[in-house]
Structures are given as C-alpha cells and as structure tokens.
Design a protein around this motif. Structure first.
Motif, PDB file in Angstrom:
ATOM      1  N   UNK A 103      35.314  37.736  27.828  1.00  0.00           N
ATOM      2  CA  UNK A 103      35.734  37.009  29.024  1.00  0.00           C
ATOM      3  C   UNK A 103      36.652  37.871  29.887  1.00  0.00           C
ATOM      4  N   UNK A 104      37.573  38.594  29.293  1.00  0.00           N
ATOM      5  CA  UNK A 104      38.497  39.423  30.079  1.00  0.00           C
ATOM      6  C   UNK A 104      37.746  40.532  30.810  1.00  0.00           C
ATOM      7  N   UNK A 105      36.736  41.108  30.191  1.00  0.00           N
ATOM      8  CA  UNK A 105      35.899  42.078  30.908  1.00  0.00           C
ATOM      9  C   UNK A 105      35.123  41.394  32.028  1.00  0.00           C
ATOM     10  N   UNK A 106      34.558  40.220  31.745  1.00  0.00           N
ATOM     11  CA  UNK A 106      33.759  39.494  32.732  1.00  0.00           C
ATOM     12  C   UNK A 106      34.567  39.206  33.996  1.00  0.00           C
ATOM     13  N   UNK A 107      35.836  38.836  33.828  1.00  0.00           N
ATOM     14  CA  UNK A 107      36.664  38.438  34.963  1.00  0.00           C
ATOM     15  C   UNK A 107      37.229  39.611  35.749  1.00  0.00           C
ATOM     16  N   UNK A 108      37.322  40.777  35.145  1.00  0.00           N
ATOM     17  CA  UNK A 108      38.005  41.902  35.810  1.00  0.00           C
ATOM     18  C   UNK A 108      37.085  43.079  36.118  1.00  0.00           C
ATOM     19  N   UNK A 109      36.076  43.317  35.302  1.00  0.00           N
ATOM     20  CA  UNK A 109      35.211  44.498  35.489  1.00  0.00           C
ATOM     21  C   UNK A 109      34.108  44.151  36.476  1.00  0.00           C
ATOM     22  N   UNK A 110      34.447  44.137  37.743  1.00  0.00           N
ATOM     23  CA  UNK A 110      33.547  43.759  38.824  1.00  0.00           C
ATOM     24  C   UNK A 110      33.322  44.957  39.731  1.00  0.00           C
ATOM     25  N   UNK A 111      32.083  45.402  39.834  1.00  0.00           N
ATOM     26  CA  UNK A 111      31.801  46.677  40.493  1.00  0.00           C
ATOM     27  C   UNK A 111      31.137  46.509  41.848  1.00  0.00           C
ATOM     28  N   UNK A 112      31.397  45.381  42.513  1.00  0.00           N
ATOM     29  CA  UNK A 112      30.854  45.202  43.848  1.00  0.00           C
ATOM     30  C   UNK A 112      31.286  43.889  44.457  1.00  0.00           C
ATOM     31  N   UNK A 113      31.134  43.791  45.768  1.00  0.00           N
ATOM     32  CA  UNK A 113      31.466  42.588  46.523  1.00  0.00           C
ATOM     33  C   UNK A 113      30.224  42.114  47.251  1.00  0.00           C
ATOM     34  N   UNK A 114      29.915  40.828  47.108  1.00  0.00           N
ATOM     35  CA  UNK A 114      28.844  40.216  47.885  1.00  0.00           C
ATOM     36  C   UNK A 114      29.448  39.515  49.098  1.00  0.00           C
ATOM     37  N   UNK A 115      28.806  39.722  50.242  1.00  0.00           N
ATOM     38  CA  UNK A 115      29.281  39.106  51.469  1.00  0.00           C
ATOM     39  C   UNK A 115      28.092  38.946  52.411  1.00  0.00           C
ATOM     40  N   UNK A 116      28.387  38.505  53.610  1.00  0.00           N
ATOM     41  CA  UNK A 116      27.372  38.376  54.660  1.00  0.00           C
ATOM     42  C   UNK A 116      27.870  39.103  55.894  1.00  0.00           C
ATOM     43  N   UNK A 117      27.016  39.939  56.480  1.00  0.00           N
ATOM     44  CA  UNK A 117      27.402  40.722  57.652  1.00  0.00           C
ATOM     45  C   UNK A 117      26.370  40.483  58.738  1.00  0.00           C
ATOM     46  N   UNK A 118      26.810  39.855  59.836  1.00  0.00           N
ATOM     47  CA  UNK A 118      25.913  39.497  60.935  1.00  0.00           C
ATOM     48  C   UNK A 118      24.687  38.743  60.422  1.00  0.00           C
ATOM     49  N   UNK A 119      24.945  37.807  59.513  1.00  0.00           N
ATOM     50  CA  UNK A 119      23.881  36.960  59.030  1.00  0.00           C
ATOM     51  C   UNK A 119      23.024  37.546  57.932  1.00  0.00           C
ATOM     52  N   UNK A 120      23.298  38.780  57.521  1.00  0.00           N
ATOM     53  CA  UNK A 120      22.503  39.427  56.485  1.00  0.00           C
ATOM     54  C   UNK A 120      23.339  39.638  55.229  1.00  0.00           C
TER      55      UNK A 120
END
Length: 248
Positions: A174-191
């Motif tokens: 769980x501690x790895x799951x919550x902290x070891x995050x290697x990217x950000x998902x977002x939306x840019x100009x609708x994409x």
C-alpha cells in the motif's frame, strides 16, 4: 466512456524510465502524505477523460499531500530560487489509462506564489489555487497551514500537524501504491494528457498525525473523509524530473 485498460503496469518503487530527457525539474521537500480509502464508483466521475480509478484490492484512495516545492526549473535551466520555491498542498486521486499507465489526477493544487499559479492554470490547465500558506518545523513536528485566496471557494483551508518517526526500511504494498507514482493524468485543451516523471526511490518515514483540520478535500468535490486517515507518512523529499507528455 471510460477506457478498457490493458494490464496495469506493475507498482514499482523505481521509475520505469529513469533516464528521461527532462522538460522540467524541481524538488519536493518535507512531504506529509495523508490518505483515506474511497469507493472507486464515487471518484470515477471526477477523473480526467481516458482514465479509470486505480485500485489496490478493490479500493482506491484520496490523497491530501502537503510539502515544500523547491526551485522549479525548465528546459535544463537552473531552478528558480524565489518564484520556484513555495509551500503546496494538493488533493489527488489515483488513476490508470488504456495503456496501463498508473498515475495521479489532481483535483486541486494550492500554492503560495501567485505567478506560478497563474502560469500553471493558463499554460497547463492545472487546477492551481492561490493560497496563504506556511510550513513550520519544531524539532520532529511539522505544521502545514493553508487558506485559499483565489479562485474560490475562498477560505477553503487545511491545517496538518504531524510528528515524524523512523525510516521505513521495507514499505508495504500500500505504501508503494500511494507514493510510487510515475506520471500525472490530466486534460489539455479537451484532450487526455499523461506527463511522466522520475525521481529516486522515496525515503519514507512513519508519522503520527497530531491534528488535521481540512476543507480542501470537500472543496475539490469529494465527500468529507470519514475517520482518521488509513495511511500517514512523511518524507524528507526527492529531486524530480518531468518528461515530455506521452501519447494519450
């Protein structure tokens, strides 16, 4: 319609692409990680297009993460001492996409420097908020305070007080799951957009939560957390590199 993801990438404490060519650099220092369990069905409507809740044993999480951003820099230029250094508190959710990439999605990012907030909102469409913030340390106790200025809701606030403990030599799944995050998902100009990052393995420490008075989670459109956080962690921090956006 949410995607049908491939098999998710494994949760690993080390970045999958440590040698990435950096688009932006920064350091995250004196981090407080607070996490509450959440029903995936509750958070799914709040995620960026093209993503679904990332889960561990059928549960996803809401994170409240307070820290000191230090010397943000870009395009191999040195980090900026004043404008690039400031307290920040974010509310984040856990995501994966149709390529199996795990990441986070930010519901809000409160920061104390107006110019970086304006640039992040205008250039990257990130939900940064301008807030009055402070981080104080007294021996092994840290206090993180935040009160929102603009945009609203004005007065949304957070106060976290924790006492740091010993180093965690073998973090749990769980501690790895919550902290070891290697990217950000977002939306840019609708994409859909995926922004990868890389940094050394987290130095994680136990922490005792002494106080938590927060309305940032509910201001971000999430239900008020019930009870104490299931996970409270501290880290002295890591240097971070962000790569160029990956394919949606």
């Amino acid at each position: 319609m949410p995607p049908t993801p491939r098999t998710p990438q494994p949760v690993t404490p080390d970045p999958p692409n440590p040698a990435m060519n950096p688009l932006m650099t920064q350091s995250w220092l004196d981090l407080a990680f607070l996490h509450w369990a959440a029903d995936p069905d509750d958070v799914a409507p709040l995620l960026p297009a093209g993503t679904v809740p990332d889960t561990l044993d059928g549960v996803t999480y809401v994170g409240l993460v307070a820290f000191r951003m230090y010397r943000v820099g870009g395009l191999r230029l040195p980090g900026i001492p004043y404008l690039g250094t400031f307290p920040e508190t974010n509310v984040r959710l856990y995501t994966r996409d149709a390529h199996g990439r795990r990441g986070v999605a930010f519901r809000s990012l409160d920061a104390s420097r107006l110019i970086p907030v304006a640039v992040a909102r205008a250039a990257f469409r990130l939900p940064y908020m301008w807030s009055r913030m402070e981080i104080r340390r007294e021996a092994d106790t840290l206090t993180y305070t935040s009160r929102r200025r603009l945009p609203g809701p004005r007065g949304a606030h957070s106060r976290i007080v924790l006492r740091t403990g010993g180093r965690i030599e073998e973090p749990t799944a769980l501690e790895h799951f919550l902290t070891a995050r290697w990217g950000m998902h977002s939306t840019f100009h609708g994409r859909p957009m995926y922004l990868p990052n890389a940094h050394p393995r987290w130095p994680l420490h136990r922490a005792e939560l002494l106080e938590c008075d927060d309305t940032l989670v509910t201001a971000a459109g999430l239900p008020a957390p019930e009870g104490e956080p299931l996970s409270v962690l501290y880290s002295p921090g890591v240097p971070v590199r962000f790569g160029r956006p990956g394919r949606p």
